[in-house]
Design a protein around this motif. Structure first.
Motif, PDB file in Angstrom:
ATOM      1  N   LEU A 170       7.104  26.726  41.203  1.00 26.39           N
ATOM      2  CA  LEU A 170       6.303  26.946  40.000  1.00 26.39           C
ATOM      3  C   LEU A 170       7.062  27.692  38.905  1.00 26.39           C
ATOM      4  CD1 LEU A 170       2.873  27.816  41.654  1.00 26.39           C
ATOM      5  CD2 LEU A 170       3.396  25.794  40.270  1.00 26.39           C
ATOM      6  N   THR A 171       8.153  28.337  39.249  1.00 24.71           N
ATOM      7  CA  THR A 171       8.950  29.041  38.233  1.00 24.71           C
ATOM      8  C   THR A 171      10.214  28.266  37.848  1.00 24.71           C
ATOM      9  OG1 THR A 171      10.036  30.331  39.979  1.00 24.71           O
ATOM     10  CG2 THR A 171       8.113  31.319  38.902  1.00 24.71           C
ATOM     11  N   ALA A 172      10.433  27.102  38.460  1.00 28.20           N
ATOM     12  CA  ALA A 172      11.598  26.273  38.141  1.00 28.20           C
ATOM     13  C   ALA A 172      11.306  25.416  36.914  1.00 28.20           C
ATOM     14  CB  ALA A 172      11.941  25.373  39.323  1.00 28.20           C
ATOM     15  N   PRO A 173      12.351  24.902  36.261  1.00 28.61           N
ATOM     16  CA  PRO A 173      12.119  23.925  35.190  1.00 28.61           C
ATOM     17  C   PRO A 173      11.291  22.760  35.710  1.00 28.61           C
ATOM     18  CG  PRO A 173      14.401  24.648  35.196  1.00 28.61           C
ATOM     19  CD  PRO A 173      13.780  25.224  36.429  1.00 28.61           C
ATOM     20  N   LEU A 174      10.439  22.211  34.857  1.00 34.15           N
ATOM     21  CA  LEU A 174       9.487  21.192  35.284  1.00 34.15           C
ATOM     22  C   LEU A 174      10.174  20.009  35.965  1.00 34.15           C
ATOM     23  CD1 LEU A 174       6.498  20.469  35.313  1.00 34.15           C
ATOM     24  CD2 LEU A 174       6.804  19.407  33.065  1.00 34.15           C
ATOM     25  N   ALA A 175      11.307  19.590  35.455  1.00 36.00           N
ATOM     26  CA  ALA A 175      11.990  18.416  36.011  1.00 36.00           C
ATOM     27  C   ALA A 175      12.447  18.641  37.446  1.00 36.00           C
ATOM     28  CB  ALA A 175      13.183  18.041  35.138  1.00 36.00           C
ATOM     29  N   GLU A 176      12.645  19.892  37.852  1.00 31.83           N
ATOM     30  CA  GLU A 176      13.141  20.190  39.197  1.00 31.83           C
ATOM     31  C   GLU A 176      12.021  20.373  40.219  1.00 31.83           C
ATOM     32  OE1 GLU A 176      15.695  23.579  38.997  1.00 31.83           O
ATOM     33  OE2 GLU A 176      16.878  22.772  37.320  1.00 31.83           O
ATOM     34  N   ARG A 177      10.796  20.488  39.754  1.00 34.58           N
ATOM     35  CA  ARG A 177       9.707  20.873  40.649  1.00 34.58           C
ATOM     36  C   ARG A 177       9.382  19.840  41.732  1.00 34.58           C
ATOM     37  NH1 ARG A 177       5.511  24.019  36.484  1.00 34.58           N
ATOM     38  NH2 ARG A 177       7.120  25.376  35.576  1.00 34.58           N
ATOM     39  N   PRO A 178       9.307  18.540  41.425  1.00 29.84           N
ATOM     40  CA  PRO A 178       8.980  17.596  42.506  1.00 29.84           C
ATOM     41  C   PRO A 178       9.947  17.641  43.676  1.00 29.84           C
ATOM     42  CG  PRO A 178       8.665  16.555  40.370  1.00 29.84           C
ATOM     43  CD  PRO A 178       9.345  17.867  40.103  1.00 29.84           C
ATOM     44  N   ASP A 179      11.236  17.754  43.409  1.00 31.10           N
ATOM     45  CA  ASP A 179      12.207  17.802  44.505  1.00 31.10           C
ATOM     46  C   ASP A 179      12.081  19.091  45.304  1.00 31.10           C
ATOM     47  OD1 ASP A 179      13.243  15.298  44.040  1.00 31.10           O
ATOM     48  OD2 ASP A 179      14.928  16.016  42.831  1.00 31.10           O
ATOM     49  N   LEU A 180      11.805  20.190  44.617  1.00 28.48           N
ATOM     50  CA  LEU A 180      11.612  21.458  45.326  1.00 28.48           C
ATOM     51  C   LEU A 180      10.372  21.390  46.214  1.00 28.48           C
ATOM     52  CD1 LEU A 180      12.448  23.976  42.466  1.00 28.48           C
ATOM     53  CD2 LEU A 180      13.752  23.647  44.578  1.00 28.48           C
ATOM     54  N   LEU A 181       9.303  20.799  45.692  1.00 28.46           N
ATOM     55  CA  LEU A 181       8.089  20.662  46.487  1.00 28.46           C
ATOM     56  C   LEU A 181       8.330  19.745  47.680  1.00 28.46           C
ATOM     57  CD1 LEU A 181       5.087  21.069  47.030  1.00 28.46           C
ATOM     58  CD2 LEU A 181       4.622  19.220  45.388  1.00 28.46           C
ATOM     59  N   ARG A 182       9.053  18.662  47.465  1.00 27.71           N
ATOM     60  CA  ARG A 182       9.324  17.721  48.554  1.00 27.71           C
ATOM     61  C   ARG A 182      10.079  18.420  49.693  1.00 27.71           C
ATOM     62  NH1 ARG A 182      10.916  14.199  45.516  1.00 27.71           N
ATOM     63  NH2 ARG A 182       9.026  12.924  45.440  1.00 27.71           N
ATOM     64  N   ARG A 183      11.031  19.268  49.340  1.00 22.27           N
ATOM     65  CA  ARG A 183      11.772  19.996  50.377  1.00 22.27           C
ATOM     66  C   ARG A 183      10.850  20.958  51.128  1.00 22.27           C
ATOM     67  NH1 ARG A 183      16.210  19.840  46.656  1.00 22.27           N
ATOM     68  NH2 ARG A 183      15.838  21.941  45.862  1.00 22.27           N
ATOM     69  N   SER A 237       5.511  29.017  52.964  1.00 22.12           N
ATOM     70  CA  SER A 237       5.352  28.178  51.778  1.00 22.12           C
ATOM     71  C   SER A 237       5.170  29.005  50.509  1.00 22.12           C
ATOM     72  CB  SER A 237       4.174  27.218  51.958  1.00 22.12           C
ATOM     73  OG  SER A 237       3.004  27.927  52.330  1.00 22.12           O
ATOM     74  N   TYR A 238       4.798  30.282  50.646  1.00 19.90           N
ATOM     75  CA  TYR A 238       4.660  31.117  49.439  1.00 19.90           C
ATOM     76  C   TYR A 238       5.969  31.202  48.683  1.00 19.90           C
ATOM     77  CZ  TYR A 238       4.721  35.276  46.541  1.00 19.90           C
ATOM     78  OH  TYR A 238       4.906  36.136  45.483  1.00 19.90           O
ATOM     79  N   THR A 239       7.048  31.525  49.372  1.00 21.93           N
ATOM     80  CA  THR A 239       8.349  31.646  48.707  1.00 21.93           C
ATOM     81  C   THR A 239       8.746  30.326  48.062  1.00 21.93           C
ATOM     82  OG1 THR A 239       9.039  33.361  50.266  1.00 21.93           O
ATOM     83  CG2 THR A 239      10.777  32.216  49.062  1.00 21.93           C
ATOM     84  N   ALA A 240       8.536  29.220  48.786  1.00 23.24           N
ATOM     85  CA  ALA A 240       8.904  27.908  48.248  1.00 23.24           C
ATOM     86  C   ALA A 240       8.028  27.528  47.066  1.00 23.24           C
ATOM     87  CB  ALA A 240       8.795  26.860  49.349  1.00 23.24           C
ATOM     88  N   MET A 241       6.745  27.823  47.117  1.00 25.02           N
ATOM     89  CA  MET A 241       5.867  27.486  45.988  1.00 25.02           C
ATOM     90  C   MET A 241       6.189  28.330  44.764  1.00 25.02           C
ATOM     91  SD  MET A 241       2.086  26.592  47.516  1.00 25.02           S
ATOM     92  CE  MET A 241       1.911  28.007  48.615  1.00 25.02           C
ATOM     93  N   GLY A 277      -3.381  19.420  46.310  1.00 25.59           N
ATOM     94  CA  GLY A 277      -2.361  20.445  46.139  1.00 25.59           C
ATOM     95  C   GLY A 277      -1.953  20.617  44.686  1.00 25.59           C
ATOM     96  N   PHE A 278      -1.426  21.788  44.355  1.00 19.76           N
ATOM     97  CA  PHE A 278      -1.030  22.086  42.970  1.00 19.76           C
ATOM     98  C   PHE A 278      -0.069  21.022  42.444  1.00 19.76           C
ATOM     99  CE2 PHE A 278       2.406  23.855  45.466  1.00 19.76           C
ATOM    100  CZ  PHE A 278       3.540  23.660  44.690  1.00 19.76           C
ATOM    101  N   ARG A 279      -0.111  20.808  41.151  1.00 19.43           N
ATOM    102  CA  ARG A 279       0.724  19.776  40.536  1.00 19.43           C
ATOM    103  C   ARG A 279       2.160  20.266  40.401  1.00 19.43           C
ATOM    104  NH1 ARG A 279      -1.989  14.965  40.583  1.00 19.43           N
ATOM    105  NH2 ARG A 279      -0.071  14.274  39.552  1.00 19.43           N
ATOM    106  N   ALA A 280       3.076  19.382  40.760  1.00 20.22           N
ATOM    107  CA  ALA A 280       4.495  19.659  40.563  1.00 20.22           C
ATOM    108  C   ALA A 280       5.077  18.793  39.460  1.00 20.22           C
ATOM    109  CB  ALA A 280       5.265  19.404  41.853  1.00 20.22           C
ATOM    110  N   ASP A 281       4.259  17.882  38.918  1.00 18.34           N
ATOM    111  CA  ASP A 281       4.750  16.951  37.901  1.00 18.34           C
ATOM    112  C   ASP A 281       4.312  17.319  36.488  1.00 18.34           C
ATOM    113  OD1 ASP A 281       2.097  16.438  38.356  1.00 18.34           O
ATOM    114  OD2 ASP A 281       2.317  14.260  38.536  1.00 18.34           O
ATOM    115  N   ARG A 282       3.544  18.381  36.372  1.00 18.24           N
ATOM    116  CA  ARG A 282       3.161  18.868  35.049  1.00 18.24           C
ATOM    117  C   ARG A 282       2.764  20.330  35.162  1.00 18.24           C
ATOM    118  NH1 ARG A 282      -1.105  15.184  36.225  1.00 18.24           N
ATOM    119  NH2 ARG A 282      -3.092  16.208  36.683  1.00 18.24           N
ATOM    120  N   ALA A 283       2.925  21.048  34.081  1.00 22.87           N
ATOM    121  CA  ALA A 283       2.577  22.466  34.077  1.00 22.87           C
ATOM    122  C   ALA A 283       1.059  22.632  34.057  1.00 22.87           C
ATOM    123  CB  ALA A 283       3.199  23.150  32.871  1.00 22.87           C
ATOM    124  N   VAL A 284       0.550  23.589  34.818  1.00 27.63           N
ATOM    125  CA  VAL A 284      -0.882  23.886  34.849  1.00 27.63           C
ATOM    126  C   VAL A 284      -1.053  25.381  34.643  1.00 27.63           C
ATOM    127  CG1 VAL A 284      -2.984  23.854  36.237  1.00 27.63           C
ATOM    128  CG2 VAL A 284      -1.354  21.957  36.418  1.00 27.63           C
TER     129      VAL A 284
END
Length: 289
Positions: free
Chosen positions: A16-29, A8-12, A56-63
């Motif tokens: 966290l480095t992807a554009p914000l709009a793409e993060r929820p789908d990346l997290l879901r995968r 999960s480190y590589t996926a996280m 878990g860390f937020r994927a819907d907003r930058a922290v």
């Protein structure tokens, strides 16, 4: 029987480095391999929403600081340490109970949300779920206290997974007593491996509080998961998930579970691994005589 600690480190890091709009789908995968742990939920639960609810860390907003937290968890070798701890603990358990069923287990480690006051202040920056056979979910914010307890926390959840791969848990009829004893057994196993680091942090403040003990003992017979979260986790955590407060501090059931299981082990002369599948009613009967 295999224990697979997912990368999960590589996926996280990619999330966290992807554009914000793409993060929820990346997290879901990333979460999809452990979707089976929610198999008893009605309908098709949203994995991202459940991840957020669990701290878990937020994927819907930058922290701010999330990526630094992830790197600190990685630098602490969390994935390697947890894998080694679980595999060693499994061998200890099998030495004591060689005939138990051991499922293939998928382990998901996630970065906790340090911007969530509930996760950080109430939960002390860590959370886990190991009660569904074949799946373990662990969330950490890498504070020094939590990094010191990586192995013990993982082994606690492994104990739950092994118990409930062999002991039936019926959400409709399970009692407060079963849940409280299970937390005591899991902590006892973690303490068997790691000493006092095996105490679940949220339960430590109430370990010697007799008023908390008496109140939890009074609720041991309550049935149905929907009715008893506060007796195990305490009012604040119960309220977070829609439960009813009953006047108990965070971690009350963990504190009482440790006292019950320690009394049982002292009475029987057993070690924690020997008691993995003990009937919770037997623990309670011996411990509160």
């Amino acid at each position: 029987m295999t224990i697979t600690v997912l990368d999960s480190y590589t996926a996280m890091r990619a999330t966290l480095t992807a554009p914000l709009a793409e993060r929820p789908d990346l997290l879901r995968r990333m979460l999809e391999p452990t979707a089976g742990m929610y198999r008893y939920f009605p309908g098709t639960p949203d994995l991202v929403q459940l991840h957020h609810m669990g701290g878990g860390f937020r994927a819907d907003r930058a922290v701010d600081g999330a990526l630094a937290g992830l790197e600190a968890l990685h630098d602490a070798q969390a994935w390697d340490r947890i894998e080694a701890a679980m595999k060693a603990a499994l061998m200890v358990q099998l030495d004591a109970t060689p005939d138990i069923r051991v499922p293939d287990i998928q382990v998901m480690i996630v970065l906790g949300d340090h911007a969530d006051p509930h996760f950080m202040d109430v939960g002390l920056g860590m959370s886990g779920n190991g009660g569904i056979s074949g799946y373990i979910w662990l969330a950490f914010w890498p504070s020094p206290e939590n990094l010191a307890r990586l192995e013990a926390t993982a082994v606690h959840e492994l104990n739950h997974n092994l118990r409930y791969s062999n002991v039936r848990w019926d959400p409709e009829t399970v009692t407060v007593g079963e849940h409280v004893v299970s937390e005591g057994l899991a902590d006892a196993f973690a303490r068997h491996r790691y000493g006092d680091l095996g105490y679940t942090r949220i339960g430590v403040p109430s370990l010697h509080d007799n008023a908390v003990y008496d109140k939890v003992i009074g609720g041991l017979g309550i049935r149905g998961m929907q009715n008893f979260a506060a007796y195990v986790h305490g009012d604040a955590i119960a309220a977070r998930f829609g439960g009813t407060p009953v006047g108990l501090p965070t971690g009350a059931g963990y504190a009482v579970g440790n006292r019950l299981v320690d009394a049982y082990l002292a009475h029987t002369g057993q070690q924690a691994p020997d008691a993995l599948l003990v009937d919770s009613a037997d623990v309670i009967e011996l411990a509160i005589k």
